[in-house]
Structures are given as structure tokens and as C-alpha cells.
Enzyme design. Structure first.
Site, mmCIF file in Angstrom:
data_model
loop_
_atom_site.group_PDB
_atom_site.id
_atom_site.type_symbol
_atom_site.label_atom_id
_atom_site.label_comp_id
_atom_site.label_asym_id
_atom_site.label_seq_id
_atom_site.Cartn_x
_atom_site.Cartn_y
_atom_site.Cartn_z
ATOM 1 N N SER A 177 10.648 -16.088 18.389
ATOM 2 C CA SER A 177 9.363 -15.786 19.622
ATOM 3 C C SER A 177 8.716 -14.107 18.849
ATOM 4 O O SER A 177 9.103 -12.979 19.865
ATOM 5 C CB SER A 177 9.774 -14.918 20.977
ATOM 6 N N GLY A 214 6.382 -10.685 18.745
ATOM 7 C CA GLY A 214 5.700 -10.119 19.750
ATOM 8 C C GLY A 214 7.678 -10.163 20.952
ATOM 9 O O GLY A 214 7.717 -9.088 21.590
ATOM 10 N N ASN A 215 8.057 -10.548 21.228
ATOM 11 C CA ASN A 215 9.641 -10.469 21.904
ATOM 12 C C ASN A 215 10.695 -9.765 20.413
ATOM 13 O O ASN A 215 10.744 -10.382 19.609
ATOM 14 C CB ASN A 215 10.493 -11.932 22.369
ATOM 15 N N ALA A 262 13.532 -8.458 20.435
ATOM 16 C CA ALA A 262 15.384 -8.640 20.603
ATOM 17 C C ALA A 262 15.110 -10.027 19.415
ATOM 18 O O ALA A 262 16.001 -9.760 18.626
ATOM 19 C CB ALA A 262 15.142 -8.737 22.112
ATOM 20 N N HIS A 290 8.404 -23.357 19.841
ATOM 21 C CA HIS A 290 9.649 -23.760 20.138
ATOM 22 C C HIS A 290 9.430 -24.149 21.491
ATOM 23 O O HIS A 290 10.579 -24.980 21.993
ATOM 24 C CB HIS A 290 10.826 -23.070 19.743
ATOM 25 N N GLU A 302 3.274 -19.624 31.318
ATOM 26 C CA GLU A 302 4.650 -18.751 30.957
ATOM 27 C C GLU A 302 5.762 -18.954 31.734
ATOM 28 O O GLU A 302 6.926 -18.751 32.373
ATOM 29 C CB GLU A 302 4.806 -17.692 30.241
ATOM 30 N N ARG A 304 0.577 -14.344 26.243
ATOM 31 C CA ARG A 304 0.649 -15.620 26.045
ATOM 32 C C ARG A 304 0.185 -15.985 27.822
ATOM 33 O O ARG A 304 0.421 -17.070 28.180
ATOM 34 C CB ARG A 304 2.161 -15.709 27.119
ATOM 35 N N HIS A 364 6.370 -10.779 28.987
ATOM 36 C CA HIS A 364 6.424 -11.263 29.691
ATOM 37 C C HIS A 364 5.771 -10.285 31.123
ATOM 38 O O HIS A 364 6.877 -9.192 30.538
ATOM 39 C CB HIS A 364 7.093 -12.187 30.692
ATOM 40 N N CYS A 405 15.640 -13.551 33.504
ATOM 41 C CA CYS A 405 14.967 -15.000 32.336
ATOM 42 C C CYS A 405 15.569 -16.017 32.856
ATOM 43 O O CYS A 405 15.166 -17.242 32.835
ATOM 44 C CB CYS A 405 15.233 -14.481 30.933
#
Ligand code: SUG
Length: 444
Positions: free
Chosen positions: A22, A24-25, A27, A137, A174, A214, A250, A368
Site C-alpha cells: 500500500s 501511501g500507507n 506502516a 490487491h 474506499e 484514494r 484515509h 479499520c
């Protein structure tokens, strides 16, 4: 009639892994290639869900998806037996195999956007699965998500299921991660707050430079139309592109709402004051805007600790609690802030911490992992009752995890043809436990 907000948590699938998929994410990228522990991940999720049920909340579970996704691998030209398909993909296109193995359906805040019956013109609860087109994904989730939602909320009198939006970047959607509902009471008409990252059809509108936005305005507007919401009960607000570029992929990484509370970071939105005035006017009742300033918590600390990816829940006694990841306890600025927050005289009076680190390492916090569905008593009765968390389901799901899940999985292990056999065997059993029917059929 009594009104509730139910949380439906995604069960972590048996292929939970860290493949760094991912962009931009933060973690997801920084933990890429570490070994994961699918068994621990699933159990951490179950413990959180059970704890909320024990607090008197209505708590359900949503089934994971079948991975590796052989349907997609065959669709893009890998052929032969299942094991040959996996072997060829591993050799020729490992990145595609990784995308087809993610357990990302666990983050059910991205499964769909949900509008409760109190807000919709036909008085039904509306669901639109998110198309998740920004990430390969995740873009393979929506059809099966739709089947799982239909099998869980399986009553046409109360629930209206829409097809996901067209699969194009202009309609990047999203789901509930970018949607919050404010209301005086769950059963009363509320204001649905749609937060978008960019406007796809206006090239001059602000957008991030580094990381993708997104969610588009066009997608949010389409969902509002499908859900038969009145203009007077919708507010569309743009996420601050600067924070997207700092890892806020997000809206639920930078703000969270519940009933008449909106808990947010001062840098979360664009045109904050004008938009809050619109919310106040449309709500027509008191709203608590709880602002966290950059001095109190930096964007970096918010992204690392997931302070805003907390769940704010209303307990049966009417008080609100924050369900936070233990990462918030480990961050001094955030822990100090939360200790102070419960003394400020806002509706939030307590914080409860949960270890969901297996999910956090992929950028998925407590919020999430859950899809919120506000329902009245009749609607709750119409839900597939086998998906509702209680002592016996908790025990059954824990033994199911013990029986089928590995306690270590590396990206290299995704090439193991045994994984699809394990995945199918476990999901066959799960569909019987949850009485879902053939939700994975089209993937075969
Ligand atoms: O879409 N991570 C998810 C995390 C989703 C978090 N959801 C909300 N904020 N509501 C995502 O970025 C990582 C998978 C990997 O790298 O293997 C991932 O998909």
C-alpha cells in the site's frame, strides 16, 4: 423502538502477511517483508470484538476472502492446476501473486459505505461495497464483499445492497473509512459526512503531490445518490492534501465521529470552519467538535499511534468510550493527550486499549477493522444471527483459528501451494459456522 450502532469486525484471513502493497500507507511500506503471525492477528481481532460484545455493544463479524485469489490469477493468464497457477505466478510475477494473497478484506471500514434507515428515503439500510480501485490487491475485493454483505444482512425488507461503483479512478471509493455519520441519536435522521481526497473532474482542485488520494468527490456523491440521502443531510468535505502526503491515506486516520461528537486533528480538512458551520446548520442540534492541535499531537504521532483510528462507542449507560490501539499508550504525547481528554467534560469519559499490532503493522487500527451499521431492533433481528458475537461464537472462532491458521507467514511462503488448500478448508468450515452459503462461488 431501541436503536443501536453495531460494529461488524473483519475476521483476519489465514494469509495475513506483510508484502508492502500500500503505497501511501506508511506502516504497510515500513513493515514490508517482515514475517507475520496470522494466528495471533486473528486472535487479536477476536479479543477486541468479544470485549465490545461484553461491554453490551451489538457486535458482529464479517468473513474474510479467499486468498490466494486464483480467479484473478487465472484471469490474468496463469493456467494449469491450482498449484501450477501459483507456482508460475511466483516465478514470473511475484508482485502479482503477493497482490492476490493479501488478507486486506479484514479492514471492513473499507468494505462498504452504509447509510442507516433513518437517513434514507425508502427507510432501508443501504450498503455500497467500496471498489478500492487505487490498490490492485484491494480492487479484487468488492464482488465477494457484496456477497458476504448480502449473506450477513440477508433480508430485502430491511437491507438494500448496491453494486460497487464503476472501476475507474474517477470513482475511487474506499467506503466507510471516509464516511462518518453525526446524529443526536442513532435512530434519528443524521448528517452524513463524506470526506474525499480529490475531485476527479476538476483538474484545478487541490490534491496531494506525493501520495494518492484514494477517495474522489464524485464517488462520495454517487454513494449519497444511491443511498437516497437528502442534500440537507449530506456534507462533502475535502481532506487536507498535505496530510495525505504525510501518510493519512484515509480520513479515519485523522478524524472519527460518533453521534454528536467529531474528534479530529486541526489539519484534517480544508475549509474547516465553513464546513463545520454547514454541519451545525444541517444537524440542528448540538455537536461537540473535539479538536486536537498540532502542538498537542503532531501528524507524525497521529499516523504512528493511530489516535484517530480509534472507535468512539456509546456504552449502554450513555457514556462514550474510546477504543484505542496499545500503540497510543506507547506514544508519550498521545498517551498524555488521551489521559487529559477524558477529563475535559466532553461525552468521552474513558479509553480502553487493545493490542491489534498484527493489523497495525499493515496500517489497520481498531477503526479499520470494523464496519459500523446503525440499526433498530427489527433490523438487528433481520441480520444473519450466526454472525453475531457471543460466548459460543467466540469460543468456536478461536478453535477454528487454532485449527487452521499458521503462526508465521513470510512473503516467500505465499508461493506454497498448500496455502490455498488451507485457506479453502478453513473458509469452508467458516461458511458453515456463520451459515453464509456459497459466498466465494464466483472466485472458483
Ligand atoms: O488499504 N493495508 C490497508 C489498511 C487499511 C486501513 N483501513 C482504514 N484506514 N480504514 C490499506 O492500505 C496493506 C497490505 C500489505 O501491504 O500487504 C494494506 O492493504
Amino acid at each position: 423502538m431501541k436503536q443501536f450502532e453495531a460494529n461488524f469486525d473483519g475476521l483476519v484471513g489465514p494469509t495475513h502477511n506483510y508484502a508492502g502493497l500500500s503505497f501511501g500507507n506508511v506502516a504497510s511500506y515500513s513493515n514490508a517483508a517482515q514475517a507475520s503471525n496470522p494466528k495471533a492477528a486473528a486472535k487479536q481481532g477476536l479479543l477486541k470484538a468479544k470485549a465490545l460484545a461484553d461491554l453490551g455493544m451489538v457486535q458482529g463479524v464479517l468473513a474474510p476472502q479467499e486468498r490466494p485469489d486464483l480467479y484473478t490469477l487465472r484471469r490474468i493468464g496463469f493456467s494449469g492446476t491450482d498449484s501450477e497457477v501459483i507456482q508460475k505466478a511466483a516465478e514470473q510475477a511475484p508482485a502479482l501473486l503477493n497482490a492476490c494473497c493479501s488478507a486486506s478484506s479484514m479492514w471492513t471500514a473499507n468494505a462498504a459505505t452504509v447509510s442507516p434507515s433513518a437517513d434514507t428515503r425508502d427507510g432501508k439500510v443501504h450498503f455500497t461495497p467500496a471498489n478500492l480501485v487505487d490498490k490492485l490487491h484491494r480492487s479484487i475485493e468488492p464482488l465477494t464483499t457484496g456477497s458476504i454483505l448480502k449473506a450477513t444482512f440477508n433480508n430485502d425488507r430491511h437491507f438494500k445492497h448496491h453494486l460497487h461503483l464503476p472501476e475507474h479512478a474517477n470513482f475511487g471509493d474506499e467506503g466507510a473509512a471516509n464516511h462518518t455519520r453525526l446524529c443526536s441519536d442513532y435512530g434519528k435522521a443524521g448528517v452524513e459526512l463524506f470526506v474525499y481526497g480529490q475531485s476527479a473532474t476538476n483538474p484545478n482542485a487541490p490534491k496531494p503531490n506525493k501520495y494518492p488520494a484514494r477517495q474522489t468527490l464524485e464517488a462520495s456523491q454517487a454513494v449519497a445518490r444511491l443511498h437516497q440521502l437528502e442534500d440537507e443531510s449530506c456534507v462533502f468535505i475535502q481532506q487536507n492534501p498535505d496530510v495525505i502526503d504525510q501518510g493519512v491515506f484515509h480520513n479515519d486516520v485523522i478524524s472519527v465521529g460518533n453521534q454528536n461528537v467529531l474528534f479530529y486533528h486541526e489539519q484534517a480538512f480544508l475549509n474547516t470552519e465553513a464546513k463545520f458551520a454547514e454541519i451545525r446548520q444541517k444537524m440542528n442540534s448540538e455537536v461537540h467538535f473535539i479538536k486536537v492541535s498540532t502542538d498537542q499531537v503532531s501528524i507524525d504521532d497521529a499516523v504512528k499511534s493511530y489516535l484517530f483510528n480509534t472507535q468512539i462507542i456509546t456504552l449502554p449507560n450513555g457514556e462514550m468510550a474510546i477504543i484505542a490501539p496499545t500503540n497510543c499508550q506507547e506514544n508519550p504525547a498521545v498517551f498524555a493527550y488521551l489521559n487529559q481528554l477524558v477529563t475535559l467534560g466532553t461525552p468521552i469519559t474513558q479509553v480502553k486499549y487493545f493490542d491489534v499490532k498484527q493489523s497495525m503493522q499493515n496500517g489497520g487500527g481498531p477503526a479499520c477493522l470494523r464496519l459500523r451499521v446503525a440499526m433498530n431492533e427489527l433490523e438487528i433481528e433481520a441480520v444473519n444471527q450466526h454472525t453475531i458475537m457471543n460466548d459460543s461464537l467466540f469460543t468456536r472462532l478461536n478453535s477454528w483459528v487454532d485449527k487452521h491458521y499458521r503462526d508465521s507467514l513470510t512473503v516467500a511462503d505465499l508461493a506454497d501451494p498448500q496455502l490455498i488448500i488451507e485457506s479453502r478448508t478453513s473458509l469452508d468450515e467458516l461458511t458453515q459456522i456463520l451459515k453464509l452459503g456459497s459466498v466465494y462461488q464466483f472466485q472458483k
